[in-house]
Design a protein around this motif. Sequence first.
Motif, PDB file in Angstrom:
ATOM      1  N   SER A 182      13.394 -24.425   4.594  1.00 18.74           N
ATOM      2  CA  SER A 182      12.416 -23.352   5.337  1.00 18.74           C
ATOM      3  C   SER A 182      11.398 -22.851   4.212  1.00 18.74           C
ATOM      4  N   PRO A 183      10.163 -23.049   4.669  1.00 19.15           N
ATOM      5  CA  PRO A 183       9.327 -22.280   3.660  1.00 19.15           C
ATOM      6  C   PRO A 183       8.624 -20.819   3.310  1.00 19.15           C
ATOM      7  N   ILE A 184       8.202 -20.365   2.373  1.00 22.07           N
ATOM      8  CA  ILE A 184       8.056 -19.237   2.353  1.00 22.07           C
ATOM      9  C   ILE A 184       6.247 -19.378   2.088  1.00 22.07           C
ATOM     10  N   ASP A 185       5.851 -19.082   3.044  1.00 20.65           N
ATOM     11  CA  ASP A 185       4.631 -19.429   3.125  1.00 20.65           C
ATOM     12  C   ASP A 185       3.968 -17.713   2.976  1.00 20.65           C
ATOM     13  N   PRO A 186       2.349 -17.748   3.024  1.00 19.62           N
ATOM     14  CA  PRO A 186       1.667 -16.706   2.208  1.00 19.62           C
ATOM     15  C   PRO A 186       1.800 -15.687   3.092  1.00 19.62           C
ATOM     16  N   TYR A 187       1.835 -14.451   3.181  1.00 26.18           N
ATOM     17  CA  TYR A 187       1.814 -13.487   4.531  1.00 26.18           C
ATOM     18  C   TYR A 187       1.423 -12.350   4.419  1.00 26.18           C
ATOM     19  N   PHE A 188       0.587 -11.483   5.177  1.00 22.87           N
ATOM     20  CA  PHE A 188       0.036 -10.502   4.728  1.00 22.87           C
ATOM     21  C   PHE A 188       1.488  -9.408   4.953  1.00 22.87           C
ATOM     22  N   SER A 189       1.829  -7.977   4.593  1.00 20.27           N
ATOM     23  CA  SER A 189       2.480  -7.714   4.544  1.00 20.27           C
ATOM     24  C   SER A 189       2.222  -5.937   4.830  1.00 20.27           C
ATOM     25  N   VAL A 190       1.844  -4.293   5.269  1.00 22.05           N
ATOM     26  CA  VAL A 190       1.951  -3.725   5.397  1.00 22.05           C
ATOM     27  C   VAL A 190       2.696  -2.635   4.509  1.00 22.05           C
ATOM     28  N   ALA A 191       3.655  -2.983   4.366  1.00 23.91           N
ATOM     29  CA  ALA A 191       4.594  -2.366   3.806  1.00 23.91           C
ATOM     30  C   ALA A 191       4.653  -2.781   2.418  1.00 23.91           C
ATOM     31  N   ARG A 192       4.117  -4.163   1.789  1.00 25.43           N
ATOM     32  CA  ARG A 192       4.108  -4.687   0.769  1.00 25.43           C
ATOM     33  C   ARG A 192       3.307  -3.913  -0.590  1.00 25.43           C
ATOM     34  N   LEU A 193       1.388  -3.400   0.376  1.00 23.87           N
ATOM     35  CA  LEU A 193       0.842  -2.213   0.112  1.00 23.87           C
ATOM     36  C   LEU A 193       1.457  -1.079  -0.683  1.00 23.87           C
ATOM     37  N   SER A 194       2.988  -0.727  -0.270  1.00 22.42           N
ATOM     38  CA  SER A 194       2.685   0.191  -1.161  1.00 22.42           C
ATOM     39  C   SER A 194       3.439   0.380  -2.759  1.00 22.42           C
ATOM     40  N   ILE A 231       6.292   6.824   1.025  1.00 22.53           N
ATOM     41  CA  ILE A 231       6.357   5.345   1.256  1.00 22.53           C
ATOM     42  C   ILE A 231       6.539   4.957   2.750  1.00 22.53           C
ATOM     43  N   PHE A 232       7.851   5.254   3.714  1.00 29.53           N
ATOM     44  CA  PHE A 232       8.399   5.816   4.865  1.00 29.53           C
ATOM     45  C   PHE A 232       6.356   6.069   5.207  1.00 29.53           C
ATOM     46  N   ASP A 233       5.836   7.589   5.388  1.00 31.35           N
ATOM     47  CA  ASP A 233       4.578   8.471   5.686  1.00 31.35           C
ATOM     48  C   ASP A 233       3.366   6.977   4.798  1.00 31.35           C
ATOM     49  N   GLU A 234       3.235   5.994   4.162  1.00 31.47           N
ATOM     50  CA  GLU A 234       2.676   5.525   3.757  1.00 31.47           C
ATOM     51  C   GLU A 234       2.532   3.897   4.647  1.00 31.47           C
ATOM     52  N   ILE A 235       3.386   3.707   4.416  1.00 32.59           N
ATOM     53  CA  ILE A 235       3.813   2.575   5.820  1.00 32.59           C
ATOM     54  C   ILE A 235       3.033   2.708   7.293  1.00 32.59           C
ATOM     55  N   LYS A 236       4.070   4.552   7.682  1.00 30.05           N
ATOM     56  CA  LYS A 236       3.061   4.350   8.952  1.00 30.05           C
ATOM     57  C   LYS A 236       1.606   4.577   8.946  1.00 30.05           C
ATOM     58  N   SER A 237       1.039   5.485   8.352  1.00 31.97           N
ATOM     59  CA  SER A 237      -0.127   5.546   8.212  1.00 31.97           C
ATOM     60  C   SER A 237      -1.485   4.364   8.364  1.00 31.97           C
ATOM     61  N   ARG A 238      -1.093   3.719   7.727  1.00 29.95           N
ATOM     62  CA  ARG A 238      -1.624   2.469   7.448  1.00 29.95           C
ATOM     63  C   ARG A 238      -1.413   1.458   8.989  1.00 29.95           C
ATOM     64  N   THR A 239      -0.810   1.784   9.321  1.00 31.87           N
ATOM     65  CA  THR A 239      -0.149   1.333  10.854  1.00 31.87           C
ATOM     66  C   THR A 239      -0.734   1.716  11.837  1.00 31.87           C
ATOM     67  N   GLN A 240      -1.269   0.840  12.538  1.00 29.37           N
ATOM     68  CA  GLN A 240      -2.005   1.268  14.254  1.00 29.37           C
ATOM     69  C   GLN A 240      -1.005   1.704  14.980  1.00 29.37           C
ATOM     70  N   GLU A 241      -0.485   2.886  15.159  1.00 29.89           N
ATOM     71  CA  GLU A 241       0.786   2.608  16.258  1.00 29.89           C
ATOM     72  C   GLU A 241       0.747   2.643  17.865  1.00 29.89           C
ATOM     73  N   THR A 242      -0.238   2.999  18.287  1.00 30.45           N
ATOM     74  CA  THR A 242      -0.581   2.290  19.458  1.00 30.45           C
ATOM     75  C   THR A 242      -1.437   1.335  19.680  1.00 30.45           C
ATOM     76  N   ASP A 243      -0.797   0.459  19.605  1.00 35.35           N
ATOM     77  CA  ASP A 243      -2.210  -1.185  20.064  1.00 35.35           C
ATOM     78  C   ASP A 243      -1.596  -1.952  20.554  1.00 35.35           C
ATOM     79  N   LEU A 244      -2.369  -2.983  21.335  1.00 38.30           N
ATOM     80  CA  LEU A 244      -2.462  -4.147  22.134  1.00 38.30           C
ATOM     81  C   LEU A 244      -1.981  -5.767  21.164  1.00 38.30           C
ATOM     82  N   SER A 245      -1.680  -6.192  21.969  1.00 43.19           N
ATOM     83  CA  SER A 245      -2.049  -7.987  21.628  1.00 43.19           C
ATOM     84  C   SER A 245      -2.768  -8.570  21.713  1.00 43.19           C
ATOM     85  N   VAL A 246      -3.327  -9.855  21.367  1.00 49.42           N
ATOM     86  CA  VAL A 246      -4.573 -10.362  22.166  1.00 49.42           C
ATOM     87  C   VAL A 246      -4.026 -11.591  23.789  1.00 49.42           C
TER      88      VAL A 246
END
Length: 715
Positions: A490-502, A66-81
């Motif tokens: 506190s609302p729990i609004d919809p949000y995307f999660s890379v980890a949740r894909l696993s 699972i750790f490898d899956e999260i890592k493989s789906r994440t662009q580790e070197t990145d820049l914000s807008v």
Amino acid sequence: MSVESVVAAPVAKKVPVEREHHGDVFIDEYEWLREKQDPEVLAHLAAENAYTEAQTAHLQGLREKIFDEIKSRTQETDLSVPLRIGDYWYYSRSFEGKQYGASCRCPIDAEAVGIDAWTPPQLEVGAEIPGEEVLLDVNALAEGHEFISIGTVAPSRDGQLLAYSFDVLGDERYTLRFKDLRTGELLADEIVGTTGGATWSHDGTHVFYQTVNEAWRPDTVWRHRLGTERAEDVKVFHEPDERYWVGISTTRSEKYLIIGLHSKITSEQWLLDSATPEGEFQVILPRREGVEYSVEHAVIGGEDRFLILHNDVVDGVKAENFVLCEAPVADPSRMTQLIGHSDDVRLEDIDAFRDYLVLSYRREALPRVAVWPLTESGYGERRELDFDLELFSAGAGSSPEWEQPTLRIGLTSFLTPMRIYDYVPATGALLLRKEAPVLGGYDPDEYVQQRDWAIAGDGTRIPISLVWKKDAVAEGPKPLLLYGYGSYESPIDPYFSVARLSLLERGMVYAVAHVRGGGEMGRLWYEQGKLLSKKNTFTDFIDCARHLIDTGVTAADRMVADGGSAGGLLMGAVANMAPELFRGILTSVPFVDPLTSILDEDLPLTVIEWDEWGNPVADKEVYEYIKSYSPYENVAAKDYPAILAITGLNDTRVLYVEPAKWVAKLRDTKTGDSQLLLKTEMSAGHGGVSGRYEKWKEIAFEFAWLLDTVGLSGE
């Protein structure tokens, strides 16, 4: 001692301690676990950790996968807008192989004019960025520390100085430092024990910051002049009432500094012209019990005005969902209403820019954003932004400049990775600047998100959000993770999660029960799940679980409940009230011993919490009500689901002792052979471990456990 040799669950000794209130005597046999420095307590926590590791050792391979899956789906070197502040574009960097990021900036093209000056540069990973400065590399700051959290990274208005703060223990007490960005020199000024924030005066000569009292409540605002000793700092505001937290900020126009203080039900604002940072703050509207308000400075028709959101009585009726008014700066009490009260729309925030206003609100359990142009005579036509999604979260992002022709907007959903837009009010254009990359061929069309509704026992409709992968979900009842919180509005609004894909890839359904006590459906939704109505939060969650079972979405032996902090109170209450509905319960930093904590006025945060839960010290009815649902005090001889509780030794919000006592009592009292696990992070606080790789490992640990609990560990 090897992991394999740990086969028996730790048994905490019993040391009876009597607690008496309102004639009621409670014998607490595990209160001794509160002594954090006691070697016997630390040994017990270590034994619990060893037992948890032994009981989950067979999942090591799955955790790594699972750790490898999260890592493989994440662009580790990145820049914000990049975000414009003054003469610079500010942005953050992340680096492959490094736990933390860095705050950076580059100069704005001096030849850029008009709207082009607000078009962020297209920064490319690996490409040289002309004039780039690294303002703060957190990796360097973290060297030698097991934990680090950044409180603020705040440049002065002229871009010459940087204030930043950091916490290396996890107790949310920050050290404030300063850097001269012209020379790169670290200034001698050092302020220890702040709450993390820093607000610059307009001229950059002073910084305002907050400190806490012995109960760890932010109660004092200080003014520090750069280059002077801390002993010379001036106390500019102090709030003695234990119910109030104090903060300080500046208006976007930079014309005013505002000190805000708030309890759970009352607020007050104090004002100072930013041109005179050594002046005296003056109250805007005196506090009145039960009335909340916020103030924003705007220029309407060429005149300085205050925009005031409040929930006071209007036309004889309490404006629970707030109204928006404007008032002259000279007399804020002379308010003119701009937007009236609605039972269906909860007004949440108003942001002012030179040429337009931004209104944030909630309708139909979703956050909304509307832009309101300002004209020479007043107000233009208000326009709500439409994103054409059934479930989404949208909100105004950071847009710090007063004369800003674009508005930064963030959008996400269960299926939509975070998108960053610049909205142009003058034209209505919505310009996509970036969508968070998801590597490995993610296709949102392979997934489904939808809204369902459960019916509570009193007839109230409770929204449920669900997301799953189409092809991965088998016919019939499905393995399902049901998340809930339900406190503090506190609302729990919809949000995307890379980890949740696993989880979704393995056939799990992810669901959120938007129970009362949260903020999804407006202020009344919150009011119906607090104080002497708190049990609605628990019964709503149970009714959502039963609805998902009755409609065939899942089954009791395929469902795990999840919630942390105040959501951990929900988990503990549900475990006592309806253990038969769940195969397992996952909870982080759970607030499971509420009565002990709320009765102790010397504990951090206790007094301010009385507006949320009630005051059991003074009110017998409140005492009896909290005792009737307290997870710790209602542990009984019954067959509980499998439970994994995770806590942090340095947590100052929900002390580690609460889940430690709870698990000890469960283990001693329950029937059946369900697995009870406690994992204490020995160098973390309320937010858990620090560093993204460490966080991914923690997520992988939790996910492997819950997949195993519902029988998916081999899939």
